[in-house]
Design a protein around this motif. Structure first.
Motif, PDB file in Angstrom:
ATOM      1  N   SER A  15      25.884  33.186  -0.820  1.00  0.00           N
ATOM      2  CA  SER A  15      27.047  33.209  -0.060  1.00  0.00           C
ATOM      3  C   SER A  15      28.085  32.204  -0.634  1.00  0.00           C
ATOM      4  O   SER A  15      29.213  32.201  -0.145  1.00  0.00           O
ATOM      5  N   GLY A  16      27.730  31.004  -1.168  1.00  0.00           N
ATOM      6  CA  GLY A  16      28.422  29.605  -1.459  1.00  0.00           C
ATOM      7  C   GLY A  16      28.232  28.770  -0.389  1.00  0.00           C
ATOM      8  O   GLY A  16      28.838  27.693  -0.490  1.00  0.00           O
ATOM      9  N   ASP A  17      27.538  29.301   0.771  1.00  0.00           N
ATOM     10  CA  ASP A  17      27.387  28.397   1.942  1.00  0.00           C
ATOM     11  C   ASP A  17      25.931  27.975   1.880  1.00  0.00           C
ATOM     12  O   ASP A  17      25.059  28.865   2.263  1.00  0.00           O
ATOM     13  N   VAL A  18      25.620  26.819   1.547  1.00  0.00           N
ATOM     14  CA  VAL A  18      24.258  26.352   1.525  1.00  0.00           C
ATOM     15  C   VAL A  18      23.463  26.800   2.954  1.00  0.00           C
ATOM     16  O   VAL A  18      22.428  27.141   3.106  1.00  0.00           O
ATOM     17  N   ASP A  19      24.022  26.349   3.939  1.00  0.00           N
ATOM     18  CA  ASP A  19      23.625  26.228   5.381  1.00  0.00           C
ATOM     19  C   ASP A  19      23.168  27.754   5.734  1.00  0.00           C
ATOM     20  O   ASP A  19      22.268  28.192   6.385  1.00  0.00           O
ATOM     21  N   ALA A  20      24.236  28.544   5.518  1.00  0.00           N
ATOM     22  CA  ALA A  20      24.124  29.908   5.921  1.00  0.00           C
ATOM     23  C   ALA A  20      23.075  30.628   5.100  1.00  0.00           C
ATOM     24  O   ALA A  20      22.428  31.507   5.439  1.00  0.00           O
ATOM     25  N   ASP A  21      23.083  30.412   3.500  1.00  0.00           N
ATOM     26  CA  ASP A  21      22.049  30.763   2.808  1.00  0.00           C
ATOM     27  C   ASP A  21      20.497  30.205   3.467  1.00  0.00           C
ATOM     28  O   ASP A  21      19.622  31.239   3.350  1.00  0.00           O
ATOM     29  N   PHE A  22      20.353  29.246   3.726  1.00  0.00           N
ATOM     30  CA  PHE A  22      19.149  28.557   4.286  1.00  0.00           C
ATOM     31  C   PHE A  22      18.750  29.497   5.543  1.00  0.00           C
ATOM     32  O   PHE A  22      17.431  29.943   5.526  1.00  0.00           O
ATOM     33  N   ALA A  23      19.576  29.867   6.529  1.00  0.00           N
ATOM     34  CA  ALA A  23      19.337  30.304   7.579  1.00  0.00           C
ATOM     35  C   ALA A  23      18.997  31.899   7.263  1.00  0.00           C
ATOM     36  O   ALA A  23      18.119  32.437   7.900  1.00  0.00           O
ATOM     37  N   ALA A  24      19.672  32.457   6.451  1.00  0.00           N
ATOM     38  CA  ALA A  24      19.610  33.797   5.937  1.00  0.00           C
ATOM     39  C   ALA A  24      17.978  34.100   5.437  1.00  0.00           C
ATOM     40  O   ALA A  24      17.527  34.945   5.448  1.00  0.00           O
ATOM     41  N   MET A  25      17.668  33.081   4.631  1.00  0.00           N
ATOM     42  CA  MET A  25      16.247  33.170   4.238  1.00  0.00           C
ATOM     43  C   MET A  25      14.998  32.740   5.206  1.00  0.00           C
ATOM     44  O   MET A  25      14.236  33.506   5.091  1.00  0.00           O
ATOM     45  N   MET A  26      15.621  31.893   5.956  1.00  0.00           N
ATOM     46  CA  MET A  26      14.431  31.271   6.720  1.00  0.00           C
ATOM     47  C   MET A  26      14.426  32.001   8.103  1.00  0.00           C
ATOM     48  O   MET A  26      13.119  32.243   8.581  1.00  0.00           O
ATOM     49  N   ILE A  27      15.319  32.724   8.403  1.00  0.00           N
ATOM     50  CA  ILE A  27      15.048  33.700   9.694  1.00  0.00           C
ATOM     51  C   ILE A  27      14.114  34.713   9.378  1.00  0.00           C
ATOM     52  O   ILE A  27      13.063  35.047  10.276  1.00  0.00           O
ATOM     53  N   PRO A  28      14.203  35.543   8.236  1.00  0.00           N
ATOM     54  CA  PRO A  28      13.199  36.546   8.149  1.00  0.00           C
ATOM     55  C   PRO A  28      11.581  36.075   7.899  1.00  0.00           C
ATOM     56  O   PRO A  28      10.763  36.583   7.948  1.00  0.00           O
ATOM     57  N   HIS A  29      11.879  34.716   7.116  1.00  0.00           N
ATOM     58  CA  HIS A  29      10.443  33.890   6.858  1.00  0.00           C
ATOM     59  C   HIS A  29       9.967  33.797   8.492  1.00  0.00           C
ATOM     60  O   HIS A  29       8.675  34.063   8.611  1.00  0.00           O
ATOM     61  N   HIS A  30      10.696  33.336   9.233  1.00  0.00           N
ATOM     62  CA  HIS A  30      10.045  33.103  10.594  1.00  0.00           C
ATOM     63  C   HIS A  30       9.724  34.411  11.348  1.00  0.00           C
ATOM     64  O   HIS A  30       8.607  34.257  11.892  1.00  0.00           O
TER      65      HIS A  30
END
Length: 126
Positions: free
Chosen positions: A53-68
């Motif tokens: 998305s161009g937003d590291v924080d949003a991308d981190f959460a977008a990947m970590m939430i499905p991981h969790h």
């Protein structure tokens, strides 16, 4: 060892075992457990495949939430089919901790200031 590391190591071991055909001839409960874990892994991997998305924080959460969420699904399968009380307690801890981390990530994103299209350099204007 952190819960994340434990759940990640379990997921990798399971994926390697399934891919290597080690579970051929598994009993009904084990097959159901492996099927549940394979579904969790598939959903997790699909959810983690994001468009940046161009937003590291949003991308981190977008990947970590499905991981969790994948870890939670695998822990629920352990609770449904597992019999080792120590592992069942760990699975319960994983569920609680991963749910708390998901909630914390969502809260952090919701309370973050909106990003602007043009970045502002530190201490100045664009």
């Amino acid at each position: 060892m952190s819960m994340w590391r434990r759940s990640s190591m379990f997921a990798v071991a399971l994926a390697v075992g399934v891919a290597g055909g080690r579970f051929a001839g598994a009993g009904d409960d084990e097959k159901a457990f492996l099927d549940a874990n394979a579904a969790a892994m598939d959903a997790m991997m699909a959810g983690m495949a994001i468009q940046p998305s161009g937003d590291v924080d949003a991308d981190f959460a977008a990947m970590m939430i499905p991981h969790h969420e994948g870890a939670i699904a695998m822990a629920k399968a352990e609770l449904q089919y597992g019999t080792n009380e120590r592992l069942r307690r760990i699975a319960q801890e994983i569920i609680v901790e991963q749910q708390q981390e998901i909630a914390a990530m969502r809260l952090a994103l919701a309370s973050a200031p909106a990003k602007t299209a043009a970045a502002t350099p530190p201490g100045g204007t664009p």
